[in-house]
Design a protein around this motif. Structure first.
Motif, mmCIF file in Angstrom:
data_model
loop_
_atom_site.group_PDB
_atom_site.id
_atom_site.type_symbol
_atom_site.label_atom_id
_atom_site.label_comp_id
_atom_site.label_asym_id
_atom_site.label_seq_id
_atom_site.Cartn_x
_atom_site.Cartn_y
_atom_site.Cartn_z
ATOM 1 N N UNK A 1 7.311 -5.451 1.864
ATOM 2 C CA UNK A 1 6.239 -4.662 2.472
ATOM 3 C C UNK A 1 5.700 -5.284 3.600
ATOM 4 N N UNK A 2 5.618 -6.633 3.532
ATOM 5 C CA UNK A 2 5.216 -7.431 4.763
ATOM 6 C C UNK A 2 6.108 -7.249 6.030
ATOM 7 N N UNK A 3 7.542 -7.492 5.728
ATOM 8 C CA UNK A 3 8.521 -7.386 6.736
ATOM 9 C C UNK A 3 8.318 -5.896 7.375
ATOM 10 N N UNK A 4 8.122 -4.935 6.638
ATOM 11 C CA UNK A 4 8.066 -3.558 7.185
ATOM 12 C C UNK A 4 6.382 -3.282 7.715
ATOM 13 N N UNK A 5 5.394 -4.048 7.374
ATOM 14 C CA UNK A 5 4.135 -4.010 7.837
ATOM 15 C C UNK A 5 3.806 -2.432 6.829
ATOM 16 N N UNK A 6 4.015 -2.375 5.766
ATOM 17 C CA UNK A 6 3.549 -1.181 4.924
ATOM 18 C C UNK A 6 2.494 -1.568 3.897
ATOM 19 N N UNK A 7 1.477 -0.861 3.853
ATOM 20 C CA UNK A 7 0.452 -1.108 2.873
ATOM 21 C C UNK A 7 0.318 0.028 1.841
ATOM 22 N N UNK A 8 0.846 1.264 2.176
ATOM 23 C CA UNK A 8 0.706 2.242 1.389
ATOM 24 C C UNK A 8 1.978 2.575 0.405
ATOM 25 N N UNK A 9 1.881 2.828 -0.875
ATOM 26 C CA UNK A 9 3.264 3.126 -1.501
ATOM 27 C C UNK A 9 3.059 4.463 -2.098
ATOM 28 N N UNK A 10 3.916 5.318 -1.836
ATOM 29 C CA UNK A 10 3.788 7.020 -2.237
ATOM 30 C C UNK A 10 5.028 6.890 -3.348
ATOM 31 N N UNK A 11 4.583 7.065 -4.777
ATOM 32 C CA UNK A 11 5.362 7.275 -5.750
ATOM 33 C C UNK A 11 5.485 8.994 -6.205
ATOM 34 N N UNK A 12 6.459 9.481 -5.711
ATOM 35 C CA UNK A 12 6.333 10.989 -5.888
ATOM 36 C C UNK A 12 7.245 11.434 -7.190
ATOM 37 N N UNK A 13 7.133 12.666 -7.765
ATOM 38 C CA UNK A 13 7.836 12.978 -8.795
ATOM 39 C C UNK A 13 9.655 13.210 -8.401
#
Lengths: 467, 499
Positions: free
Chosen positions: B443-455
């Motif tokens: 997540x740090x590598x790609x600078x991602x803070x939000x994780x979407x878990x969809x059906x």
């Protein structure tokens, strides 16, 4: 007063006065094109603060030339590829005139060749193949003279051309055979052996050079060859032929077979041999481009010489073809100025020369070895050489080089560095973008045995300390 | 000239096809995942006059290279119609227009109105073309390609068709690189003429040369950088190895037959064989060449399966029209010519029986995000910082960039994506891994803070949640069918926490 010789032009050519002018003064325009292209490359290198002569092959030859003629400044050698390219064009036109080949076909062939990346690169580097081609052309012109002694003088030039490598010599012998079979003066009575003596001597001397003087099957390679990419310059290869030239070369191959020009069979055999040698070493693209340009010229003329049912479409198509060829050339010119050695590398390597012992051995990428040796005046561990010319020791070094680049364990890498007395590691610009940071050599450089001692514009010099 | 009665029937087929497509399109909410990328381009043109050639949101920031005609055409209509309505109408209108174009081609070849109408009706019901909610350039490419083929067959009739051909080929080349299919078809056609020692029409040969040269030059112009970067592997568009199977699958005859429908398939193959080897009819040689070249390229996995099947299916529809004409002529020669009266209703009945269910199935099984998923991505736009990154499935990547207007890790536009293979693996790892440190590192590598878990993620990876999303480092900020988590920790903190 002798009548001014009329150019050997077809009726079709007379319709376009610009094309007629181009044919009439072809040597001026072709020479101008060479100077323009070379000038663009050298000026671009100068502006980017790079060495004027690009490529590992230039540095390889400069290193050897320094030993023979040390006094000549490096930048003066820039004149050599320009002179050789101009000589190639002038000699080719002279030979065509001597053999009474159609001026239009010759001009189109040379124009296509000059715009082909595989010929552009030798125009901007010290190229042994270009030198061999010039010597061969000069030899053929002498061979085509009537005076017997002048004919025999050609042998000197041919023998000089055999000093490059064995496959170049084979190419030359094939061209000599084609000439003697189809263009030599048939009225001249000579003994069978006497007629074929020159190619026989050339072949024997080439063989002698291969076996005893170790000239090698191929010179180089000076870059990591990729068969497909190196063939088509538009696919990012080191040089190659453009898409459009390749397509028209294929058309020319089919048309040429149908029309059965003199020496057709021999030219096809030569083409097959050259294609085979290209698969062994992609540096042979230079000779392949000569054949490609020849057939492309044939193909273009075959398609556009005849009247079309749709004349407007014909003009538009020809326009796009020319645009396409020029586009490939311009794209390549944009790329060739990024070839190594890049800006900053001579400085980094000169630092090595000034600050390290003379007997130091440098480990670097094999494709960077030639210019590394030239600028640093130090030996490198391993250079790219063709498998056919590799001895056992070279093969061992090749696998050791791969291990050093890819191993993530000091226990494996360290003994290799120690045994081979490698004390310096040189990373060219772009190395860190190409190789993974968390494995291989880049990972090992974090070890305390390695110390970064110099860095400039992406080029890095590391010292390896033995225990 | 088309007879009045035939015109009415043709109009009826066109309107019926259009109506059916629009009903299915409006019945199914939303659009296929890849459509959202094209929405962004159209909206960009509407706002700025230019497509988004450099996108900071997609795959960590990258350049796009594509042929622009479809987007400009859509943008023109977007000035008057909202994109969500336009995206349902325009592609379906374009595909429905195939009924008219195929009629014209079939009429030219068979010289029979009824056969041509059969071909038109067949293409109108072709299951493989029923991705009714797909807003993609292929919806313009297919009608343009066959329009080009039509003008090519009419070249010898009048000079105006030459200009129409050049214009349509130009537009085709500016729509999709799949125009290569046409070039290959022309090449195979010339080969057939050469093998059979037939005289090639000079104007046609010259136009083929022109088309090849022009197409190549245009591709070089647009895709120069891709050719230089990817080399010969540009054919596979930088698609990660695991995904190649999906884009270039081993051709399954069963699924192919289902998508082009069994009756046109069998009849088309029979007609192909008959005209190629028995009657050696010159009129259908071009069509047969196109069919062979498409099948050949698909078998070599050089073109996407869906595109190959669509193209092949349309050609089979025309061949089916030829089959119908041949059948009528055959019956005429038998002792029961009255059977002709029965043939047409039987064929229509069989077509309806074998095509309606598959086309409905194709339409209902489109890969479309649910309404709730879209709401979740819209929530991200309103409630997260503008420079935030979002973890979403590969297919959902365009939802993140379109609805959320946030960065994604990867989407299905692989060309010119740096380290596409690595990104793909990391994206999968972020869904599958059990280890918090591993996930936080990525997540740090790609600078991602939000994780979407969809059906869809739940179904794809057979997991009920992110296995590493413990309370300490992850907080649930959106809780519905789709869940969105915020990663609060950095890797060093997490390691200390675990220690």
């Amino acid at each position: 007063m002798a009548e001014k010789e009329k150019p050997n032009l077809t009726l079709e050519d007379g319709k376009n006065k610009y094309f007629l002018r181009l044919l009439k003064h072809n040597w001026k325009y072709l020479s101008g094109l060479i100077l323009l292209i070379s000038g663009i490359i050298f000026i671009s290198n100068f502006v980017r603060k790079k060495p004027l002569l690009a490529g590992g092959e230039s540095c390889y030859h400069l290193l050897h030339l320094q030993g023979i003629i040390p006094a000549v400044p490096e930048n003066w050698w820039v004149a050599v590829p320009i002179i050789l390219s101009l000589a190639f064009v002038i000699l080719a036109l002279g030979l065509a005139k001597k053999l009474d080949l159609p001026r239009r076909e010759t001009t189109i062939f040379l124009a296509i060749l000059i715009l082909t990346p595989a010929f552009i690169l030798p125009m901007a580097t010290l190229s042994a193949y270009l030198l061999a081609a010039v010597l061969s052309l000069a030899g053929l012109i002498l061979l085509s003279q009537k005076h017997r002694k002048i004919k025999w003088l050609s042998l000197i030039l041919f023998l000089l051309a055999t000093c490059v490598d064995f496959f170049s010599s084979l190419f030359l012998v094939a061209v000599q055979i084609i000439y003697l079979s189809n263009y030599a003066d048939k009225s001249e009575k000579s003994h069978f052996l006497k007629k074929w003596l020159i190619p026989i001597i050339t072949g024997l001397v080439a063989l002698f050079g291969l076996i005893f003087l170790k000239t090698g099957f191929f010179i180089g390679p000076f870059h990591r060859g990729q068969v497909f990419a190196d063939l088509i310059s538009d696919l990012g290869g080191y040089s190659g032929i453009g898409f459009f030239v390749l397509i028209f070369a294929l058309i020319g191959l089919m048309m040429g077979w149908k029309k059965r020009f003199p020496a057709t069979i021999w030219i096809y055999v030569l083409s097959l041999g050259t294609i085979f040698s290209y698969f062994l070493n992609t540096e042979m693209i230079f000779y392949l481009s000569l054949i490609g340009a020849y057939f492309a010229a044939l193909g273009l003329i075959a398609i556009f010489d005849r009247p079309w049912a749709l004349e407007t479409v014909k003009k538009f198509t020809l326009f796009i073809v020319i645009l396409g060829i020029v586009f490939s050339t311009l794209t390549y010119l944009d790329r060739v100025s990024e070839y190594p050695p890049r800006a900053g590398e001579p400085e980094a390597l000169s630092w090595i020369k000034a600050n390290t012992p003379e007997e130091s051995i440098i480990f670097t990428l094999p494709e960077s070895s030639d210019y590394t040796e030239y600028f640093s005046q130090r030996k490198t561990f391993y250079q790219l050489r063709h498998p056919l010319g590799k001895g056992r020791e070279a093969k061992i070094k090749e696998s050791a080089s791969e291990i050093i680049l890819n191993s993530t364990y000091m226990d494996i890498t360290s003994p290799i560095l120690d045994q081979n007395n490698i004390s310096l590691i040189y990373l060219p610009p772009g190395f860190r973008q190409t190789y993974p940071a968390e494995q291989g050599l880049l990972f090992l450089l974090k070890n305390e045995k390695f110390k970064l001692v110099h860095s400039t514009e992406g080029a890095e010099v590391w010292v390896y300390q033995k225990e | 000239m088309i007879e009045k009665r035939t015109k009415y029937w043709l109009l009826a087929i066109f309107l019926f096809t259009l109506a059916l497509r629009l009903v299915l399109a409006f019945y199914t909410p939303n659009f296929t995942y890849e459509s959202y990328f094209h929405f962004r381009q159209v909206e960009s043109i509407t706002q700025t006059g230019l497509p988004t050639y450099h996108d900071t949101l997609s795959s960590g920031g990258k350049d796009f290279i594509f042929l622009p005609l479809f987007y400009y055409l859509a943008a023109l209509f977007n000035l008057l119609i909202p994109i969500t309505i336009l995206a349902k109408i325009l592609p379906n209108l374009l595909i429905a227009s195939l009924t008219i174009i195929i009629y014209l081609i079939a009429k030219k070849i068979t010289n029979d109105d009824k056969s041509a109408l059969i071909a038109s009706f067949t293409v109108g019901l072709l299951p493989v073309l029923y991705s009714t909610n797909s807003f993609v350039p292929e919806s313009l490419f297919l009608p343009l390609a066959f329009l080009t083929v039509y003008y090519f067959t009419k070249l010898q009739e009048a000079k105006k068709y030459l200009y129409y051909y050049i214009a349509s080929f130009l537009l085709l080349s500016l729509t999709s690189s799949a125009a290569f299919l046409l070039i290959m078809g022309f090449g195979v056609c010339l080969l057939f003429y050469f093998i059979e020692n037939k005289k090639i029409n000079r104007a046609e040969a010259e136009l083929i040369i022109f088309s090849t040269v022009f197409f190549l030059w245009l591709q070089l112009l647009f895709y120069k950088n891709i050719f230089l970067k990817e080399g010969i592997s540009f054919i596979w568009q930088n698609i990660p190895a695991e995904m190649l199977k999906e884009y270039f699958p081993q051709v399954s005859v069963a699924s192919a037959v289902l998508l082009v429908s069994i009756i046109p398939f069998l009849a088309g193959i029979y007609t192909l064989y008959n005209h190629l080897f028995e009657t050696k009819s010159q009129k259908s040689t071009l069509l047969i060449s196109l069919a062979i070249s498409t099948a050949f390229l698909a078998w070599l996995r050089l073109i996407k399966f869906e595109m190959a099947l669509s193209f092949f299916g349309i050609i089979l529809s025309i061949l089916f029209g030829i089959f119908y004409r041949d059948l009528e002529e055959f019956l005429e020669r038998t002792k029961m010519p009255s059977l002709k009266r029965v043939v047409l209703p039987v064929i229509i009945a069989l077509l309806l029986l074998t095509m309606v269910v598959p086309l409905m199935s194709t339409s209902f099984n489109q890969k479309i995000p649910g309404h709730e998923e879209i709401l979740a991505f819209q929530w991200l736009k309103e409630n997260t910082p503008k420079d935030a990154g979002v973890l979403a499935l590969l297919e959902e990547g365009h939802l993140a960039t379109y609805y959320s207007q946030r960065r994604n890790i990867l989407d299905d536009q692989f060309i010119l994506t740096e380290n596409a293979q690595q990104r793909f693996q990391d994206l999968n790892d972020l869904f599958k891994t059990k280890f918090q440190t591993h996930s936080l590192g990525l997540l740090e590598k790609y600078r991602v803070q939000y994780l979407a878990f969809t059906p869809k993620a739940k179904e794809k990876f057979q997991i009920s949640k992110f296995n590493y999303a413990g309370a300490g480092c992850f907080s649930k900020v959106y809780d519905n069918e789709t869940k969105i988590y915020l990663a609060k920790c950095r890797l060093a903190e997490a390691a200390l926490g675990e220690g």
